[in-house]
Design a protein around this motif. Structure first.
Motif, PDB file in Angstrom:
ATOM      1  N   GLY A   1       0.799  -1.227   0.000  1.00  0.00           N
ATOM      2  CA  GLY A   1       0.000   0.000   0.000  1.00  0.00           C
ATOM      3  C   GLY A   1       0.821   1.261   0.000  1.00  0.00           C
ATOM      4  O   GLY A   1       0.284   2.358   0.192  1.00  0.00           O
ATOM      5  N   PHE A   2       2.131   1.159  -0.265  1.00  0.00           N
ATOM      6  CA  PHE A   2       3.020   2.309  -0.240  1.00  0.00           C
ATOM      7  C   PHE A   2       3.582   2.605  -1.633  1.00  0.00           C
ATOM      8  O   PHE A   2       3.685   1.714  -2.482  1.00  0.00           O
ATOM      9  N   GLN A   3       3.971   3.861  -1.833  1.00  0.00           N
ATOM     10  CA  GLN A   3       4.561   4.262  -3.111  1.00  0.00           C
ATOM     11  C   GLN A   3       5.867   3.518  -3.371  1.00  0.00           C
ATOM     12  O   GLN A   3       6.179   3.156  -4.507  1.00  0.00           O
ATOM     13  N   TYR A   4       6.637   3.313  -2.309  1.00  0.00           N
ATOM     14  CA  TYR A   4       7.904   2.596  -2.435  1.00  0.00           C
ATOM     15  C   TYR A   4       7.798   1.303  -1.622  1.00  0.00           C
ATOM     16  O   TYR A   4       8.073   1.297  -0.418  1.00  0.00           O
ATOM     17  N   PRO A   5       7.393   0.207  -2.254  1.00  0.00           N
ATOM     18  CA  PRO A   5       7.216  -1.049  -1.518  1.00  0.00           C
ATOM     19  C   PRO A   5       8.559  -1.695  -1.181  1.00  0.00           C
ATOM     20  O   PRO A   5       9.579  -1.430  -1.814  1.00  0.00           O
ATOM     21  N   LEU A   6       8.537  -2.520  -0.171  1.00  0.00           N
ATOM     22  CA  LEU A   6       9.693  -3.326   0.198  1.00  0.00           C
ATOM     23  C   LEU A   6       9.231  -4.765   0.388  1.00  0.00           C
ATOM     24  O   LEU A   6       8.096  -5.004   0.831  1.00  0.00           O
ATOM     25  N   THR A   7      10.094  -5.696   0.084  1.00  0.00           N
ATOM     26  CA  THR A   7       9.786  -7.110   0.288  1.00  0.00           C
ATOM     27  C   THR A   7      10.971  -7.778   0.960  1.00  0.00           C
ATOM     28  O   THR A   7      12.083  -7.807   0.407  1.00  0.00           O
ATOM     29  N   ASP A   8      10.721  -8.257   2.164  1.00  0.00           N
ATOM     30  CA  ASP A   8      11.745  -8.978   2.932  1.00  0.00           C
ATOM     31  C   ASP A   8      13.053  -8.182   3.016  1.00  0.00           C
ATOM     32  O   ASP A   8      14.150  -8.736   2.898  1.00  0.00           O
ATOM     33  N   ALA A   9      12.936  -6.887   3.252  1.00  0.00           N
ATOM     34  CA  ALA A   9      14.104  -6.004   3.304  1.00  0.00           C
ATOM     35  C   ALA A   9      14.679  -5.946   4.720  1.00  0.00           C
ATOM     36  O   ALA A   9      14.031  -6.346   5.693  1.00  0.00           O
ATOM     37  N   THR A  10      15.889  -5.424   4.813  1.00  0.00           N
ATOM     38  CA  THR A  10      16.552  -5.248   6.104  1.00  0.00           C
ATOM     39  C   THR A  10      16.994  -3.801   6.247  1.00  0.00           C
ATOM     40  O   THR A  10      17.540  -3.214   5.317  1.00  0.00           O
ATOM     41  N   LEU A  11      16.743  -3.228   7.421  1.00  0.00           N
ATOM     42  CA  LEU A  11      17.210  -1.885   7.747  1.00  0.00           C
ATOM     43  C   LEU A  11      18.132  -1.971   8.957  1.00  0.00           C
ATOM     44  O   LEU A  11      17.824  -2.661   9.929  1.00  0.00           O
ATOM     45  N   SER A  12      19.239  -1.253   8.885  1.00  0.00           N
ATOM     46  CA  SER A  12      20.168  -1.171  10.013  1.00  0.00           C
ATOM     47  C   SER A  12      20.240   0.267  10.500  1.00  0.00           C
ATOM     48  O   SER A  12      19.992   1.213   9.737  1.00  0.00           O
ATOM     49  N   ILE A  13      20.586   0.443  11.765  1.00  0.00           N
ATOM     50  CA  ILE A  13      20.749   1.789  12.308  1.00  0.00           C
ATOM     51  C   ILE A  13      21.797   2.542  11.498  1.00  0.00           C
ATOM     52  O   ILE A  13      22.878   2.018  11.200  1.00  0.00           O
ATOM     53  N   GLY A  14      21.480   3.764  11.126  1.00  0.00           N
ATOM     54  CA  GLY A  14      22.376   4.577  10.316  1.00  0.00           C
ATOM     55  C   GLY A  14      21.951   4.687   8.877  1.00  0.00           C
ATOM     56  O   GLY A  14      22.486   5.515   8.136  1.00  0.00           O
ATOM     57  N   GLN A  15      20.971   3.888   8.458  1.00  0.00           N
ATOM     58  CA  GLN A  15      20.470   3.955   7.092  1.00  0.00           C
ATOM     59  C   GLN A  15      19.255   4.871   7.013  1.00  0.00           C
ATOM     60  O   GLN A  15      18.447   4.922   7.939  1.00  0.00           O
ATOM     61  N   SER A  16      19.116   5.570   5.872  1.00  0.00           N
ATOM     62  CA  SER A  16      17.960   6.458   5.664  1.00  0.00           C
ATOM     63  C   SER A  16      17.021   5.932   4.588  1.00  0.00           C
ATOM     64  O   SER A  16      16.155   6.661   4.107  1.00  0.00           O
ATOM     65  N   LEU A  17      17.170   4.658   4.218  1.00  0.00           N
ATOM     66  CA  LEU A  17      16.341   4.068   3.173  1.00  0.00           C
ATOM     67  C   LEU A  17      14.853   4.179   3.483  1.00  0.00           C
ATOM     68  O   LEU A  17      14.023   4.342   2.588  1.00  0.00           O
ATOM     69  N   GLY A  18      14.502   4.120   4.764  1.00  0.00           N
ATOM     70  CA  GLY A  18      13.092   4.093   5.136  1.00  0.00           C
ATOM     71  C   GLY A  18      12.450   5.449   5.328  1.00  0.00           C
ATOM     72  O   GLY A  18      11.289   5.532   5.767  1.00  0.00           O
ATOM     73  N   ILE A  19      13.137   6.529   4.987  1.00  0.00           N
ATOM     74  CA  ILE A  19      12.612   7.876   5.229  1.00  0.00           C
ATOM     75  C   ILE A  19      11.661   8.322   4.113  1.00  0.00           C
ATOM     76  O   ILE A  19      11.918   8.118   2.934  1.00  0.00           O
ATOM     77  N   SER A  20      10.550   8.944   4.511  1.00  0.00           N
ATOM     78  CA  SER A  20       9.625   9.663   3.614  1.00  0.00           C
ATOM     79  C   SER A  20       8.999   8.793   2.535  1.00  0.00           C
ATOM     80  O   SER A  20       9.066   9.082   1.350  1.00  0.00           O
ATOM     81  N   ASN A  21       8.352   7.721   2.951  1.00  0.00           N
ATOM     82  CA  ASN A  21       7.495   6.962   2.068  1.00  0.00           C
ATOM     83  C   ASN A  21       6.100   7.582   2.087  1.00  0.00           C
ATOM     84  O   ASN A  21       5.823   8.457   2.914  1.00  0.00           O
ATOM     85  N   VAL A  22       5.226   7.132   1.182  1.00  0.00           N
ATOM     86  CA  VAL A  22       3.891   7.712   1.062  1.00  0.00           C
ATOM     87  C   VAL A  22       2.886   6.596   0.800  1.00  0.00           C
ATOM     88  O   VAL A  22       3.157   5.683   0.001  1.00  0.00           O
ATOM     89  N   LEU A  23       1.742   6.662   1.452  1.00  0.00           N
ATOM     90  CA  LEU A  23       0.677   5.704   1.183  1.00  0.00           C
ATOM     91  C   LEU A  23       0.061   5.978  -0.186  1.00  0.00           C
ATOM     92  O   LEU A  23      -0.150   7.135  -0.556  1.00  0.00           O
ATOM     93  N   VAL A  24      -0.258   4.923  -0.921  1.00  0.00           N
ATOM     94  CA  VAL A  24      -0.982   5.073  -2.187  1.00  0.00           C
ATOM     95  C   VAL A  24      -2.390   4.493  -2.075  1.00  0.00           C
ATOM     96  O   VAL A  24      -3.174   4.543  -3.021  1.00  0.00           O
ATOM     97  N   ARG A  25      -2.708   3.926  -0.937  1.00  0.00           N
ATOM     98  CA  ARG A  25      -4.046   3.441  -0.625  1.00  0.00           C
ATOM     99  C   ARG A  25      -4.508   4.115   0.661  1.00  0.00           C
ATOM    100  O   ARG A  25      -3.766   4.850   1.295  1.00  0.00           O
ATOM    101  N   SER A  26      -5.756   3.848   1.040  1.00  0.00           N
ATOM    102  CA  SER A  26      -6.267   4.446   2.274  1.00  0.00           C
ATOM    103  C   SER A  26      -5.548   3.904   3.498  1.00  0.00           C
ATOM    104  O   SER A  26      -5.414   4.595   4.514  1.00  0.00           O
ATOM    105  N   THR A  27      -5.076   2.665   3.397  1.00  0.00           N
ATOM    106  CA  THR A  27      -4.297   2.074   4.483  1.00  0.00           C
ATOM    107  C   THR A  27      -3.102   1.336   3.897  1.00  0.00           C
ATOM    108  O   THR A  27      -3.092   0.952   2.721  1.00  0.00           O
ATOM    109  N   GLY A  28      -2.116   1.131   4.707  1.00  0.00           N
ATOM    110  CA  GLY A  28      -0.947   0.358   4.321  1.00  0.00           C
ATOM    111  C   GLY A  28      -0.587  -0.613   5.429  1.00  0.00           C
ATOM    112  O   GLY A  28      -0.951  -0.413   6.594  1.00  0.00           O
TER     113      GLY A  28
END
Length: 212
Positions: A169-196
């Motif tokens: 339900g997001f503009q930038y989908p992720l599948t089985d991704a990993t985030l570590s402290i210090g990364q900004s990959l997860g910043i400023s996503n946007v919903l494209v549906r009423s819920t995500g």
């Protein structure tokens, strides 16, 4: 039905905060958060803290208007006023816990308050920190996100690593991704549906909805 508890604490508060308080809520005022509630005609069920941020007259008014007042020494204590209120609320086993005034000019207090969400997650209590610009929750499994006037959605790990992140339900989908402290990959996503939906398999993930 389990109760909804709203904590008002001593960070940034304004009339916006009153919109998040319902008549049936249990109200806890932490230090100057209790002053805010009383000043706006509300009666805290519990007021707690060292009350070093209020005057003698304000404390007298807080005691008069509160169902119960728990005062402690400002030096001989292990927790901040907010954490004392938060732990007290968790012991009451609420269905939802809303924290107002937890964000402000003191970044150390702000960060410590965000970390409190991990205590709620460990108790399986839904907890949220909210102000006029941000809505912050934490998940260790799955969360459903509704825009509700906060168009930006950012993901930040609270543990060193969060794995198995899948977004729908997001503009930038992720599948089985990993985030570590210090990364900004997860910043400023946007919903494209009423819920995500956000799912993770391991770790603790902060979900920050925001607006300018």
């Amino acid at each position: 039905m389990q109760q909804r508890i709203v904590i008002c604490t001593g960070g940034r508060l304004g009339r916006w905060a009153l919109e998040y308080i319902n008549p049936e809520d249990v109200l806890i005022g932490a230090d100057s958060g209790a002053r805010f509630l009383v000043a706006h005609g509300l009666s805290p069920d519990i007021s707690i803290g060292d009350f070093d941020s209020v005057s003698g007259g304000e404390l007298a008014a807080i005691r008069q208007r509160s169902g119960r007042t728990i005062a402690c020494d400002p030096v001989d204590k292990d927790y901040t006023d907010t954490e004392m209120a938060f732990r007290l609320a968790l012991d009451m086993k609420p269905r939802e816990l809303v924290l107002l005034g937890a964000l402000g000019t003191r970044f150390d207090h702000t960060l410590a308050n965000v970390h409190l969400l991990a205590l709620a997650d460990a108790r399986n209590v839904n907890a949220v920190i909210v102000d006029e610009h941000n809505k912050i929750v934490l998940t260790s499994g799955e969360a459903t996100i509704v825009q509700e006037g906060f168009p930006n959605v950012s993901l930040l790990p609270l543990t060193m690593e969060v794995s198995g992140i899948t977004l729908t339900g997001f503009q930038y989908p992720l599948t089985d991704a990993t985030l570590s402290i210090g990364q900004s990959l997860g910043i400023s996503n946007v919903l494209v549906r009423s819920t995500g939906t956000i799912r993770i398999s391991d770790g603790l993930l902060l979900i920050i909805q925001s607006r300018d």
